[in-house]
Design an enzyme around this catalytic site. Sequence first.
Site, short mmCIF file in Angstrom:
data_model
loop_
_atom_site.label_atom_id
_atom_site.label_comp_id
_atom_site.label_asym_id
_atom_site.label_seq_id
_atom_site.Cartn_x
_atom_site.Cartn_y
_atom_site.Cartn_z
N HIS A 158 -40.79 -46.02 20.56
CA HIS A 158 -41.95 -46.71 20.55
C HIS A 158 -41.60 -48.11 20.95
CE1 HIS A 158 -44.72 -43.55 18.79
NE2 HIS A 158 -44.32 -43.14 19.88
N THR B 159 -43.64 -39.43 8.78
CA THR B 159 -44.27 -39.49 10.26
C THR B 159 -45.62 -38.65 9.80
OG1 THR B 159 -44.63 -39.12 12.42
CG2 THR B 159 -43.09 -37.63 11.33
#
Length: 259
Positions: free
Chosen positions: A127, A205
């Site tokens: 990301h 996550t």
Amino acid sequence: MTFPRDLPAHAVLEPVADAAREASRITVLTGAGMSAESGIATFRDAQSGLWKDFDPKDLASPEGWMADSDLVWGWYRWRAELVRRSEPNAGHVALAQWQQRAHVDIATQNVDDLHERAGATVLSHVHGSLFEPYCSDCGTRAVLDAGAADAPAEADQRVPPPECPLCGGLIRPGAVWFGESLPEAAWDAAEDAVRRADLVLVVGTSGVVYPFAGLPAIARSAGATVVEINPVETEVSDMADHRWRTTAAVGLPALVARL
């Protein structure tokens, strides 16, 4: 197989430690929970999340950048300073130590640099990164001073972005925004790492942001053992062979110590 957090480390680690000892290639996928114990707030936490005073689309989209680049740049400079004031936690350090002894690839959703500051090598920032800004027009990478002299004191303080020395375009944050494609090279590296791995650890996550959330399933289909390290049930849990209900800063040092 699920291991509760309140069991002693030696009781919960054996199947995971066995898999780690037998693996010739390990891939570790890390999310926001990896850095939570370093004091970095996650996006989705209702009380302390980074977005609690803003609409995420105002700060993390091409449309938000076009509408108010000064607000976006100031917020990201503020956020980068928060990261600079944080320190890698024991989980980051454990992964760096593990890399010295085994083939361990790290692919992360996190845009901080805590893995690197702990001494680890990151294969893929899927990301993007707070510390790799680039020109919004020509894509040239920018090098900014690491000091905090221009860091805003408040999250909503507007700061004009610097101009690209090559084309005069505005330098933008290096994080991937909503509606943008992932960096192709970073994604390809992460996908290749899980396909080649014997063991994949999914650490901290939530498993709701795709396509990163699909990597554990890719790992399972390629024959890897998948281990989730997270104190709570997530969207990843059903994809994992072993679910260890602990945190990154507790579980990873215990695992590496067993090896």
